[in-house]
Scaffold this active site. Structure first.
Site, PDB file in Angstrom:
ATOM      1  N   PRO A 141       1.327  -1.321   0.147  1.00  0.00           N
ATOM      2  CG  PRO A 141       0.190  -0.886   1.807  1.00  0.00           C
ATOM      3  CD  PRO A 141       0.668  -1.973   0.822  1.00  0.00           C
ATOM      4  CG  MET A 142       3.489   2.512  -1.346  1.00  0.00           C
ATOM      5  SD  MET A 142       4.775   2.665  -2.680  1.00  0.00           S
ATOM      6  CE  MET A 142       4.867   1.508  -4.373  1.00  0.00           C
ATOM      7  CB  SER A 143      -0.578   7.287   1.324  1.00  0.00           C
ATOM      8  OG  SER A 143      -1.881   8.974   1.441  1.00  0.00           O
ATOM      9  CD  GLN A 159      -2.529   0.226   4.906  1.00  0.00           C
ATOM     10  OE1 GLN A 159      -3.030   1.503   4.520  1.00  0.00           O
ATOM     11  NE2 GLN A 159      -1.782  -0.789   5.796  1.00  0.00           N
ATOM     12  CB  CYS A 167       0.374   5.428   9.298  1.00  0.00           C
ATOM     13  SG  CYS A 167       0.365   7.081   8.429  1.00  0.00           S
ATOM     14  CE  LYS A 182       3.221  -2.235   4.881  1.00  0.00           C
ATOM     15  NZ  LYS A 182       2.838  -0.773   5.208  1.00  0.00           N
ATOM     16  N   GLY A 232      10.157  -3.939   2.895  1.00  0.00           N
ATOM     17  CA  GLY A 232      11.035  -2.307   3.244  1.00  0.00           C
ATOM     18  C   GLY A 232      12.535  -3.643   2.009  1.00  0.00           C
ATOM     19  CG  ASP A 233      14.715  -0.757   2.070  1.00  0.00           C
ATOM     20  OD1 ASP A 233      13.913   0.495   1.923  1.00  0.00           O
ATOM     21  OD2 ASP A 233      16.180  -0.977   3.670  1.00  0.00           O
ATOM     22  NE  ARG A 253      10.392   2.968  -0.086  1.00  0.00           N
ATOM     23  CZ  ARG A 253      11.421   3.434   1.286  1.00  0.00           C
ATOM     24  NH1 ARG A 253      11.711   4.272   0.834  1.00  0.00           N
ATOM     25  NH2 ARG A 253      12.062   2.198   1.415  1.00  0.00           N
TER      26      ARG A 253
HETATM   27  C1  FMN Z   1       4.781   7.239  -0.497  1.00  0.00           C
HETATM   28  C2  FMN Z   1       4.437   6.014   0.496  1.00  0.00           C
HETATM   29  C3  FMN Z   1       3.378   5.841   0.396  1.00  0.00           C
HETATM   30  C4  FMN Z   1       2.992   4.946   1.866  1.00  0.00           C
HETATM   31  N1  FMN Z   1       1.814   4.889   2.341  1.00  0.00           N
HETATM   32  C5  FMN Z   1       1.734   3.566   2.898  1.00  0.00           C
HETATM   33  C6  FMN Z   1       0.026   3.339   3.139  1.00  0.00           C
HETATM   34  O1  FMN Z   1      -0.984   3.881   2.495  1.00  0.00           O
HETATM   35  N2  FMN Z   1      -0.240   2.102   4.520  1.00  0.00           N
HETATM   36  C7  FMN Z   1       0.673   1.665   4.604  1.00  0.00           C
HETATM   37  O2  FMN Z   1       1.002   0.244   5.649  1.00  0.00           O
HETATM   38  N3  FMN Z   1       2.168   1.435   4.288  1.00  0.00           N
HETATM   39  C8  FMN Z   1       2.291   2.861   3.199  1.00  0.00           C
HETATM   40  N4  FMN Z   1       3.704   3.014   3.046  1.00  0.00           N
HETATM   41  C9  FMN Z   1       4.733   1.931   3.743  1.00  0.00           C
HETATM   42  C10 FMN Z   1       5.011   0.724   2.168  1.00  0.00           C
HETATM   43  O3  FMN Z   1       3.402   0.020   2.357  1.00  0.00           O
HETATM   44  C11 FMN Z   1       6.371  -0.080   2.726  1.00  0.00           C
HETATM   45  O4  FMN Z   1       6.131  -0.870   3.586  1.00  0.00           O
HETATM   46  C12 FMN Z   1       7.973   1.306   2.565  1.00  0.00           C
HETATM   47  O5  FMN Z   1       7.790   2.326   1.450  1.00  0.00           O
HETATM   48  C13 FMN Z   1       8.716  -0.004   2.575  1.00  0.00           C
HETATM   49  O6  FMN Z   1       8.845  -0.828   1.967  1.00  0.00           O
HETATM   50  P1  FMN Z   1       9.210  -0.336   0.235  1.00  0.00           P
HETATM   51  O7  FMN Z   1      11.076  -0.178   0.421  1.00  0.00           O
HETATM   52  O8  FMN Z   1       9.346  -1.624  -0.654  1.00  0.00           O
HETATM   53  O9  FMN Z   1       8.559   0.478  -0.472  1.00  0.00           O
HETATM   54  C14 FMN Z   1       3.969   4.281   2.500  1.00  0.00           C
HETATM   55  C15 FMN Z   1       5.345   4.094   1.668  1.00  0.00           C
HETATM   56  C16 FMN Z   1       5.832   5.132   0.815  1.00  0.00           C
HETATM   57  C17 FMN Z   1       6.521   5.505   0.473  1.00  0.00           C
END
Ligand code: FMN
Length: 341
Positions: free
Chosen positions: A16-18, A73, A103, A142, A204-205, A227
């Site tokens: 999920p990414m807002s 979510q 969050c 989460k 994460g990463d 990301r």
């Molecule tokens: C722009 C952005 C928005 C995010 N929004 C949410 C969200 O709405 N809900 C959530 O549980 N995590 C959110 N996250 C966290 C991601 O789901 C993820 O756990 C975090 O970025 C680490 O994983 P990654 O390195 O693969 O990005 C967000 C992360 C980013 C960068």
């Protein structure tokens, strides 16, 4: 991975990414990685807004068949509103309802939502029990590693969540205070895996087949990618194919131009121009990293105001890239990139 009756195959999840993982992005990623995305998760949706029938929040619950299986979510603090929000998410057809307990954004945490729930375990347990009882679809959470360095309580929260009937736990292995800085704590991820029987999905990463391998070593039931999908929209196929010891095909500038244009079309189907341009610029800033001439593309495209001008610039760049292709394959190689915090 099995989440109650929902089969997640392959075991790769779009995080999920807002502001990112709306329907357009979810469809883009599924289409660019055919058969390689097992589950997508919506942006987080406020139950305060949802339970007051806020139009935008209700729209955020919508999705198309091609996005299934999908988890919606929700976030918030108040138990009654959480129950209402969860029911609305289920009624929208979601396969899974997920509660955000990770969050770190002050606006969310100050109101008791997101990672603050990890500091209020008794309240969280009441909330999870009430929401679980109100749903027929699986409930997942989460979480993060914990609040700060002194409170890395992910394993304890995971056990509570499992006792309350949660069917999967995703964990971003950083603390709330870390936000996106520093490194993921894989020991914490491992401790969560060892503490519960339900599937655990690290986040994460994870941005390459190599990092996917490390995450699997920590006992992941599936991998969650956030990301990395902005940076490399084909990451799911690359990880899936590497598992089969097959080589992913080389990405080119033309692929990048194509994927930007496809995203533009999808975004225009669902968002007003201002939001389209915002999301597209965010995507371009990531997807052009490592691309030869990427800095100039970002400078030219991401400083153009207004959708018509932006589209004209994009078309000009795409034409240049495509005509360059005809001049020889050497100019096409993508240098790869890394995840930005
Ligand atoms: C722009 C952005 C928005 C995010 N929004 C949410 C969200 O709405 N809900 C959530 O549980 N995590 C959110 N996250 C966290 C991601 O789901 C993820 O756990 C975090 O970025 C680490 O994983 P990654 O390195 O693969 O990005 C967000 C992360 C980013 C960068």
């Amino acid at each position: 991975m099995q989440i109650g009756p929902v089969r997640v195959a392959p075991a790769l999840v779009l995080a999920p990414m807002s502001g990112v993982t709306g329907s357009a992005f979810r469809r883009l990623i599924k289409r660019e990685n055919p058969g390689c995305v097992g589950l997508v998760v919506s942006e987080f949706i406020s139950v305060e807004a949802l339970s007051r029938n806020n139009r935008r929040s209700l729209e955020m619950c919508r999705f198309s068949d091609e996005e299934k299986p999908i988890a919606i979510q929700i976030f918030g603090y108040d138990i009654d509103r959480m129950v209402t929000g969860a029911r609305l998410a289920e009624e929208s057809g979601a396969d899974i309802v997920d509660i955000n307990c990770g969050c770190p954004v002050p606006k969310v945490v100050k109101r008791g939502g997101g990672c603050e729930l990890m500091r209020q375990s008794a309240h969280l347990a009441r909330m999870l029990t009430a929401v679980r009882r109100s749903l027929t679809v699986p409930l997942t959470v989460k979480i993060r590693a914990g609040w700060d360095d002194g409170t890395r309580n992910a394993a304890e929260i995971a056990r509570i969540a499992e006792e309350c009937g949660v069917s999967m736990i995703a964990i971003h292995g950083r603390t709330c205070k870390q936000a996106y800085k520093g490194t993921v704590d894989w020991d914490i991820v491992r401790s969560v895996v060892e503490s519960v029987k339900v599937p655990v999905v690290p986040s994460g990463d994870i941005c390459s087949p190599e990092s996917a391998f490390l995450a699997r070593q920590a006992g992941a039931a599936a991998l969650m990618i956030g990301r990395g999908a902005l940076l490399n929209p084909w990451i799911f196929s690359e990880i899936e194919l590497s598992g089969e010891k097959r080589q992913a095909r080389k990405r080119t500038e033309v692929d990048v131009a194509d994927v930007i244009e496809k995203y533009l079309v999808l975004l225009r189907e669902e968002l007003p121009d201002k939001a389209v341009i915002g999301r597209l610029k965010q995507f371009i800033c990531q997807v052009t990293k490592g691309l030869r001439g990427g800095a100039a593309v970002r400078r030219d495209l991401c400083t153009t105001p207004g959708l018509p001008d932006f589209m004209e610039q994009l078309a000009r760049w795409s034409d240049t890239v495509r005509s360059r292709t005809k001049m020889g394959p050497e100019s096409l190689l993508w240098a790869g990139g890394s995840v930005d915090a």
